[in-house]
Design a protein around this motif. Structure first.
Motif, PDB file in Angstrom:
ATOM      1  N   ASP A  46     -14.561   6.382 -40.886  1.00  0.00           N
ATOM      2  CA  ASP A  46     -13.262   7.016 -40.612  1.00  0.00           C
ATOM      3  C   ASP A  46     -12.716   7.697 -41.869  1.00  0.00           C
ATOM      4  O   ASP A  46     -12.164   8.791 -41.804  1.00  0.00           O
ATOM      5  CB  ASP A  46     -12.245   5.973 -40.113  1.00  0.00           C
ATOM      6  CG  ASP A  46     -12.602   5.462 -38.717  1.00  0.00           C
ATOM      7  OD1 ASP A  46     -13.454   6.104 -38.060  1.00  0.00           O
ATOM      8  OD2 ASP A  46     -12.031   4.440 -38.309  1.00  0.00           O
ATOM      9  N   ILE A  47     -12.875   7.026 -42.992  1.00  0.00           N
ATOM     10  CA  ILE A  47     -12.439   7.603 -44.266  1.00  0.00           C
ATOM     11  C   ILE A  47     -13.213   8.895 -44.540  1.00  0.00           C
ATOM     12  O   ILE A  47     -12.648   9.906 -44.950  1.00  0.00           O
ATOM     13  CB  ILE A  47     -12.711   6.608 -45.426  1.00  0.00           C
ATOM     14  CG1 ILE A  47     -12.002   5.282 -45.191  1.00  0.00           C
ATOM     15  CG2 ILE A  47     -12.331   7.235 -46.758  1.00  0.00           C
ATOM     16  CD1 ILE A  47     -10.545   5.279 -45.512  1.00  0.00           C
ATOM     17  N   LEU A  48     -14.521   8.831 -44.284  1.00  0.00           N
ATOM     18  CA  LEU A  48     -15.367   9.999 -44.541  1.00  0.00           C
ATOM     19  C   LEU A  48     -14.982  11.177 -43.665  1.00  0.00           C
ATOM     20  O   LEU A  48     -14.981  12.321 -44.126  1.00  0.00           O
ATOM     21  CB  LEU A  48     -16.833   9.634 -44.311  1.00  0.00           C
ATOM     22  CG  LEU A  48     -17.482   8.940 -45.503  1.00  0.00           C
ATOM     23  CD1 LEU A  48     -18.808   8.334 -45.120  1.00  0.00           C
ATOM     24  CD2 LEU A  48     -17.658   9.938 -46.642  1.00  0.00           C
ATOM     25  N   LYS A  49     -14.652  10.881 -42.408  1.00  0.00           N
ATOM     26  CA  LYS A  49     -14.211  11.956 -41.510  1.00  0.00           C
ATOM     27  C   LYS A  49     -12.969  12.641 -42.071  1.00  0.00           C
ATOM     28  O   LYS A  49     -12.866  13.868 -42.080  1.00  0.00           O
ATOM     29  CB  LYS A  49     -13.913  11.388 -40.115  1.00  0.00           C
ATOM     30  CG  LYS A  49     -15.136  11.340 -39.223  1.00  0.00           C
ATOM     31  CD  LYS A  49     -14.746  10.833 -37.828  1.00  0.00           C
ATOM     32  CE  LYS A  49     -15.965  10.189 -37.160  1.00  0.00           C
ATOM     33  NZ  LYS A  49     -15.583   9.317 -36.042  1.00  0.00           N
ATOM     34  N   GLY A  50     -12.033  11.846 -42.551  1.00  0.00           N
ATOM     35  CA  GLY A  50     -10.811  12.396 -43.130  1.00  0.00           C
ATOM     36  C   GLY A  50     -11.108  13.227 -44.364  1.00  0.00           C
ATOM     37  O   GLY A  50     -10.513  14.285 -44.582  1.00  0.00           O
ATOM     38  N   MET A  51     -12.068  12.752 -45.147  1.00  0.00           N
ATOM     39  CA  MET A  51     -12.430  13.450 -46.368  1.00  0.00           C
ATOM     40  C   MET A  51     -13.127  14.777 -46.067  1.00  0.00           C
ATOM     41  O   MET A  51     -12.902  15.786 -46.724  1.00  0.00           O
ATOM     42  CB  MET A  51     -13.361  12.544 -47.171  1.00  0.00           C
ATOM     43  CG  MET A  51     -13.025  12.465 -48.633  1.00  0.00           C
ATOM     44  SD  MET A  51     -14.113  11.287 -49.420  1.00  0.00           S
ATOM     45  CE  MET A  51     -12.967  10.019 -49.877  1.00  0.00           C
ATOM     46  N   GLN A  52     -13.971  14.756 -45.053  1.00  0.00           N
ATOM     47  CA  GLN A  52     -14.670  15.979 -44.645  1.00  0.00           C
ATOM     48  C   GLN A  52     -13.679  17.037 -44.180  1.00  0.00           C
ATOM     49  O   GLN A  52     -13.810  18.214 -44.510  1.00  0.00           O
ATOM     50  CB  GLN A  52     -15.673  15.660 -43.523  1.00  0.00           C
ATOM     51  CG  GLN A  52     -16.949  15.012 -44.052  1.00  0.00           C
ATOM     52  CD  GLN A  52     -17.755  14.297 -42.976  1.00  0.00           C
ATOM     53  OE1 GLN A  52     -17.394  14.308 -41.811  1.00  0.00           O
ATOM     54  NE2 GLN A  52     -18.835  13.656 -43.379  1.00  0.00           N
ATOM     55  N   LYS A  53     -12.675  16.580 -43.422  1.00  0.00           N
ATOM     56  CA  LYS A  53     -11.650  17.501 -42.948  1.00  0.00           C
ATOM     57  C   LYS A  53     -10.877  18.069 -44.142  1.00  0.00           C
ATOM     58  O   LYS A  53     -10.607  19.271 -44.211  1.00  0.00           O
ATOM     59  CB  LYS A  53     -10.710  16.781 -41.987  1.00  0.00           C
ATOM     60  CG  LYS A  53      -9.725  17.729 -41.308  1.00  0.00           C
ATOM     61  CD  LYS A  53      -8.896  17.048 -40.257  1.00  0.00           C
ATOM     62  CE  LYS A  53      -7.947  18.031 -39.548  1.00  0.00           C
ATOM     63  NZ  LYS A  53      -7.367  19.059 -40.397  1.00  0.00           N
ATOM     64  N   LEU A  54     -10.583  17.186 -45.069  1.00  0.00           N
ATOM     65  CA  LEU A  54      -9.814  17.573 -46.253  1.00  0.00           C
ATOM     66  C   LEU A  54     -10.507  18.685 -47.041  1.00  0.00           C
ATOM     67  O   LEU A  54      -9.907  19.715 -47.360  1.00  0.00           O
ATOM     68  CB  LEU A  54      -9.644  16.333 -47.141  1.00  0.00           C
ATOM     69  CG  LEU A  54      -8.741  16.442 -48.354  1.00  0.00           C
ATOM     70  CD1 LEU A  54      -7.298  16.545 -47.902  1.00  0.00           C
ATOM     71  CD2 LEU A  54      -8.912  15.206 -49.257  1.00  0.00           C
TER      72      LEU A  54
END
Lengths: 105, 105
Positions: A20-28
């Motif tokens: 979930d953290i990685l998904k947020g980071m990818q979006k960022l």
């Protein structure tokens, strides 16, 4: 590439879903143009004594310090940071102009 | 580039001449073909609370895990490591296959 680097190494809290953290980071990094490149990795076999509990490294590259400053102040980053900080057990941040000694060919 | 990464963050002892360490490191990556790229940086302005005393980051890239293993066992690396370890106050090592989310253009 050289440029200005933002390096983050962390140990996540035990109940954190890293995906979930990685998904947020990818979006960022996708949303913010100032981020020129982004890569990350998880140490799955290093010696515990040497990695000292840290498990993940995140490395972002900016064209220059100004790019990094723009990223830090970007509303998406401010929002993401609030979530990210609740997921962290340990963290070290290093921000530096990169010196390339041997370049990838 | 992606590949296998060897990330080292350190705080040097106070009496260490970092330039000498860097010279040794430059020779090392120049002598060992398995090292595909090498860059480093010094955080000169980050928040002390976030970098926790660490000042320098060193990042090497190898084609794959085998390349990294060859580097670790190389006599030049073994010799350099002995010197390097005496210069270190704090160190964290992370070794990981790199996941590139956003590539430098």
């Amino acid at each position: 590439m050289a440029g200005f680097k933002h390096l983050v190494i962390v140990k996540f809290k035990e109940d954190v879903v890293v995906e979930d953290i990685l998904k947020g980071m990818q979006k960022l990094v996708s949303d913010i143009d100032a981020v020129k490149s982004f890569e990350w990795g998880q140490d799955i076999e290093g010696e515990e004594m040497l990695r000292q509990g840290f498990t993940h490294a995140f490395l972002m590259t900016f064209e220059d310090k100004q790019g990094y400053t723009a990223f830090v102040g970007h509303p998406c980053h401010v929002e993401f940071s609030a979530t990210f900080s609740t997921a962290i057990d340990k963290i070290v941040l290093l921000d530096f102009p990169s010196v390339v000694v041997k370049a990838a060919t």
